[in-house]
Design an enzyme around this catalytic site. Structure first.
Site, PDB file in Angstrom:
ATOM      1  N   GLU A 256       0.884  -1.171   0.000  1.00  0.00           N
ATOM      2  CA  GLU A 256       0.000   0.000   0.000  1.00  0.00           C
ATOM      3  C   GLU A 256       0.915   1.211   0.000  1.00  0.00           C
ATOM      4  O   GLU A 256       1.407   1.615   1.052  1.00  0.00           O
ATOM      5  CB  GLU A 256      -0.867   0.029   1.267  1.00  0.00           C
ATOM      6  CG  GLU A 256      -1.775  -1.155   1.453  1.00  0.00           C
ATOM      7  CD  GLU A 256      -2.930  -1.145   0.486  1.00  0.00           C
ATOM      8  OE1 GLU A 256      -3.045  -0.221  -0.346  1.00  0.00           O
ATOM      9  OE2 GLU A 256      -3.724  -2.092   0.550  1.00  0.00           O
TER      10      GLU A 256
ATOM     11  N   CYS B 109      -2.119   8.894   2.094  1.00  0.00           N
ATOM     12  CA  CYS B 109      -1.882   8.351   0.748  1.00  0.00           C
ATOM     13  C   CYS B 109      -3.070   8.670  -0.148  1.00  0.00           C
ATOM     14  O   CYS B 109      -2.900   8.894  -1.346  1.00  0.00           O
ATOM     15  CB  CYS B 109      -1.614   6.861   0.825  1.00  0.00           C
ATOM     16  SG  CYS B 109      -2.774   5.946   1.829  1.00  0.00           S
TER      17      CYS B 109
HETATM   18  P1  NDP Z   1       8.806   5.563   4.395  1.00  0.00           P
HETATM   19  O1  NDP Z   1       8.130   4.863   3.309  1.00  0.00           O
HETATM   20  O2  NDP Z   1      10.302   5.633   4.373  1.00  0.00           O
HETATM   21  O3  NDP Z   1       8.370   4.913   5.796  1.00  0.00           O
HETATM   22  C1  NDP Z   1       7.315   3.988   5.947  1.00  0.00           C
HETATM   23  C2  NDP Z   1       7.828   2.737   6.649  1.00  0.00           C
HETATM   24  O4  NDP Z   1       8.697   2.030   5.766  1.00  0.00           O
HETATM   25  C3  NDP Z   1       8.654   3.049   7.900  1.00  0.00           C
HETATM   26  O5  NDP Z   1       8.415   2.061   8.873  1.00  0.00           O
HETATM   27  C4  NDP Z   1      10.057   2.950   7.368  1.00  0.00           C
HETATM   28  O6  NDP Z   1      11.004   2.708   8.350  1.00  0.00           O
HETATM   29  C5  NDP Z   1       9.934   1.782   6.427  1.00  0.00           C
HETATM   30  N1  NDP Z   1      11.027   1.666   5.462  1.00  0.00           N
HETATM   31  C6  NDP Z   1      11.547   2.626   4.679  1.00  0.00           C
HETATM   32  N2  NDP Z   1      12.545   2.121   3.914  1.00  0.00           N
HETATM   33  C7  NDP Z   1      12.656   0.815   4.243  1.00  0.00           C
HETATM   34  C8  NDP Z   1      13.499  -0.257   3.823  1.00  0.00           C
HETATM   35  N3  NDP Z   1      14.440  -0.086   2.901  1.00  0.00           N
HETATM   36  N4  NDP Z   1      13.337  -1.463   4.387  1.00  0.00           N
HETATM   37  C9  NDP Z   1      12.387  -1.648   5.328  1.00  0.00           C
HETATM   38  N5  NDP Z   1      11.564  -0.689   5.770  1.00  0.00           N
HETATM   39  C10 NDP Z   1      11.691   0.523   5.231  1.00  0.00           C
HETATM   40  O7  NDP Z   1       8.211   7.001   4.487  1.00  0.00           O
HETATM   41  P2  NDP Z   1       8.808   8.324   5.104  1.00  0.00           P
HETATM   42  O8  NDP Z   1       8.437   8.334   6.529  1.00  0.00           O
HETATM   43  O9  NDP Z   1      10.251   8.554   4.809  1.00  0.00           O
HETATM   44  O10 NDP Z   1       7.973   9.400   4.271  1.00  0.00           O
HETATM   45  C11 NDP Z   1       8.462   9.786   2.973  1.00  0.00           C
HETATM   46  C12 NDP Z   1       7.356   9.906   1.988  1.00  0.00           C
HETATM   47  O11 NDP Z   1       6.709   8.650   1.831  1.00  0.00           O
HETATM   48  C13 NDP Z   1       6.238  10.853   2.383  1.00  0.00           C
HETATM   49  O12 NDP Z   1       6.548  12.172   2.102  1.00  0.00           O
HETATM   50  C14 NDP Z   1       5.100  10.308   1.550  1.00  0.00           C
HETATM   51  O13 NDP Z   1       5.201  10.800   0.240  1.00  0.00           O
HETATM   52  C15 NDP Z   1       5.352   8.817   1.526  1.00  0.00           C
HETATM   53  N6  NDP Z   1       4.533   8.085   2.508  1.00  0.00           N
HETATM   54  C16 NDP Z   1       3.378   7.550   2.088  1.00  0.00           C
HETATM   55  C17 NDP Z   1       2.566   6.891   2.967  1.00  0.00           C
HETATM   56  C18 NDP Z   1       1.284   6.322   2.517  1.00  0.00           C
HETATM   57  O14 NDP Z   1       0.403   6.043   3.348  1.00  0.00           O
HETATM   58  N7  NDP Z   1       1.137   6.097   1.240  1.00  0.00           N
HETATM   59  C19 NDP Z   1       2.901   6.749   4.390  1.00  0.00           C
HETATM   60  C20 NDP Z   1       4.158   7.338   4.736  1.00  0.00           C
HETATM   61  C21 NDP Z   1       4.940   7.965   3.815  1.00  0.00           C
HETATM   62  P3  NDP Z   1      12.084   3.808   8.784  1.00  0.00           P
HETATM   63  O15 NDP Z   1      11.353   5.099   8.954  1.00  0.00           O
HETATM   64  O16 NDP Z   1      12.605   3.231  10.068  1.00  0.00           O
HETATM   65  O17 NDP Z   1      13.074   3.876   7.678  1.00  0.00           O
END
Ligand code: NDP
Length: 457
Positions: free
Chosen positions: A231, A265
């Site tokens: 998602e 999202c």
């Molecule tokens: P991320 O996608 O980085 O974070 C969401 C989750 O994924 C966190 O638990 C994060 O962990 C984890 N994650 C990220 N990279 C990895 C990896 N390589 N391996 C395993 N887990 C990983 O979002 P951000 O918080 O950096 O936000 C950045 C952008 O993402 C936002 O500006 C938005 O555009 C989008 N976003 C979209 C969402 C949605 O609902 N569609 C939700 C959140 C973000 P960790 O933080 O510890 O790296």
């Protein structure tokens, strides 16, 4: 150490120890041991725990809403509403899981075919911060009702939420280790997520987050040949036709853009508007964005709280600035307030065109992007000119015409004359870079089961 910070003030909230591989290994093995007992429980036993969880969420909605608001800054009323929505999804799957997972029987050349839906094992969830309870509960409720176990890696800025949710499951009577949270240092996320995905206990993974996170996790899951549901981000188009009820369309566009300070999202991210009404539409949007109250998320009058992290606030501002440099017109907002906390004001950009960040990137903040179109074909072409395909909306008083457009949109859902929402009764998910697989409804509960065939001659 994980350090959590209040985005409304920039002040530190708490410090939490992180786990190393050996501790994560123990968590996974304990979860697996509890799963092996849980898988043979009846739906009635599972329902009792899930119903109790729903009750606890309702009884303690304000307590949990407070943790959400402190850690990620959404207005308190929205945080409490999020916790109550979690109670709804628990009730929904408690009431319907048995019916959704009823074995199917058929006769095949005189023999009997039975299809059963068996649990898979322990499922890993990689979860974000924007709806720190809802994203987790909508993932967890069907998975546990189907007889699986769960390990969740939350975003570190909502670690207090992660710990509170884990306690809720225990307090509701679920086996002690059936639902567990792991806390991982930012520098170790990639390696330790890989460790979990490769671990024999983990049978599948679900990610909610950015496209980058989805790609990283899905690549590892693919290598380990484990199922994944993604998602991811979205840039939902809201198409406003010239015969729309303008007040209704503006209400939905503003509500869909400002909810959670635009950090959803399925936020309304691109307003694609017919040229006949663009002047009137833009005037009304600007009026509404000017009067939206931004401030302390615990204040009753607040509609827009801070952005969850400083780097994310800076990213939103840079997307706005780069769009203006590329020719977009800034009609309102667009500056970083000179005050504590990571606030970003409601902002309106018009004249948005291809090549601008506001046209092609997901903006995770309260920024309205207005794009003018000459006709319905152009509206569809622009709506589909995005790497994302999550939600979408069409506004017209002619529902047949709106539906005709809806059918041409590359998206996981299309809402007519209202904003896009998730609802336990309807499947939720996207196409293109927004991910694959579905959560919620009877489709969601069947993502993490072994669809097992029995053949009896
Ligand atoms: P991320 O996608 O980085 O974070 C969401 C989750 O994924 C966190 O638990 C994060 O962990 C984890 N994650 C990220 N990279 C990895 C990896 N390589 N391996 C395993 N887990 C990983 O979002 P951000 O918080 O950096 O936000 C950045 C952008 O993402 C936002 O500006 C938005 O555009 C989008 N976003 C979209 C969402 C949605 O609902 N569609 C939700 C959140 C973000 P960790 O933080 O510890 O790296």
């Amino acid at each position: 150490m994980i350090v959590t910070i209040n985005p409304a003030t920039g002040e530190q909230l708490a410090e939490y120890p992180v786990m190393i591989a050996g501790q994560i290994d123990s968590v996974l093995r304990q979860a697996d041991a509890d799963f092996r007992r849980w898988r043979s429980t009846s739906f009635g036993e599972r329902r009792t725990c899930m119903k109790r969880l729903a009750e606890l969420l309702r009884e303690q909605a304000e307590k949990h809403g407070r943790i959400i608001t402190l850690e990620m800054g959404k207005p308190f009323s929205q945080a409490v509403a999020e916790v109550n929505k979690c109670a709804w999804v628990c009730d929904y799957f408690a009431d319907h899981a048995e019916e959704f997972l009823q074995p199917e029987q058929s006769e095949i050349d005189g023999a009997k075919g039975i299809v059963a839906f068996e649990p898979l094992g322990v499922i890993l969830g990689v979860m974000p911060w924007n709806f720190p309870y809802w994203q987790v509960l909508r993932f967890a409720a069907p998975i546990l009702m189907a007889g699986n176990g769960i390990v969740v890696k939350h975003a570190p800025n909502v670690t207090g939420c992660a710990i509170a949710i884990e306690k809720l499951f225990r307090d509701a009577g679920f086996p002690e280790h059936l639902y567990r949270a792991v806390h991982i240092d930012l520098d170790e996320v990639d390696r330790l997520t890989g460790f979990m995905i490769d671990h024999p206990v983990i049978k599948a993974v679900s990610v909610t987050g950015s496209t980058g996170a989805g790609q990283a996790v899905a690549a590892k899951a693919g290598k380990a040949l484990k199922r994944s549901v993604l998602e991811l981000g979205g840039s939902d188009p809201y198409i406003v036709l010239e015969d729309a009820d303008l007040a209704q369309a503006v209400d939905a566009c503003v509500a869909g853009r400002l909810l959670n300070a635009g950090q959803s999202c399925i936020a309304a991210k691109r307003f694609i508007v017919r040229k006949e009404i663009i002047g009137e539409f833009t005037k009304k949007i600007v009026q509404r964005m000017q009067t939206a109250v931004m401030g302390d998320p615990f204040a009753k009058s607040t509609e827009v709280g801070p952005i969850a992290r400083e780097d994310l606030r800076d990213l939103v501002h840079s997307q706005v600035q780069r769009s203006v440099e590329a020719g977009a017109e800034l009609l309102w907002g667009g500056h970083v307030p000179n005050a504590p906390g990571w606030y970003y004001p409601p902002t309106v950009l018009s004249g948005v065109k291809p090549g601008m960040p506001a046209y092609s990137e997901e903006i995770f903040g309260p920024v309205a992007t207005i794009i003018e179109v000459a006709d319905d074909d152009e509206a569809v072409a622009i709506a589909n000119d995005s790497e994302f395909g999550l939600g979408s909306a069409v506004f017209s008083q002619d529902v047949e015409r709106a539906l005709g457009i809806a059918r041409r949109l590359e998206a996981g859902s299309c809402f007519i004359n209202t904003m896009v929402k998730s609802d336990p009764r309807l499947p939720f998910g996207g196409v293109k870079q927004s991910g694959y697989g579905r959560e919620l409804s009877h489709h969601g509960i069947r993502e993490f089961v072994n669809i097992k065939t029995f053949y009896l001659p």
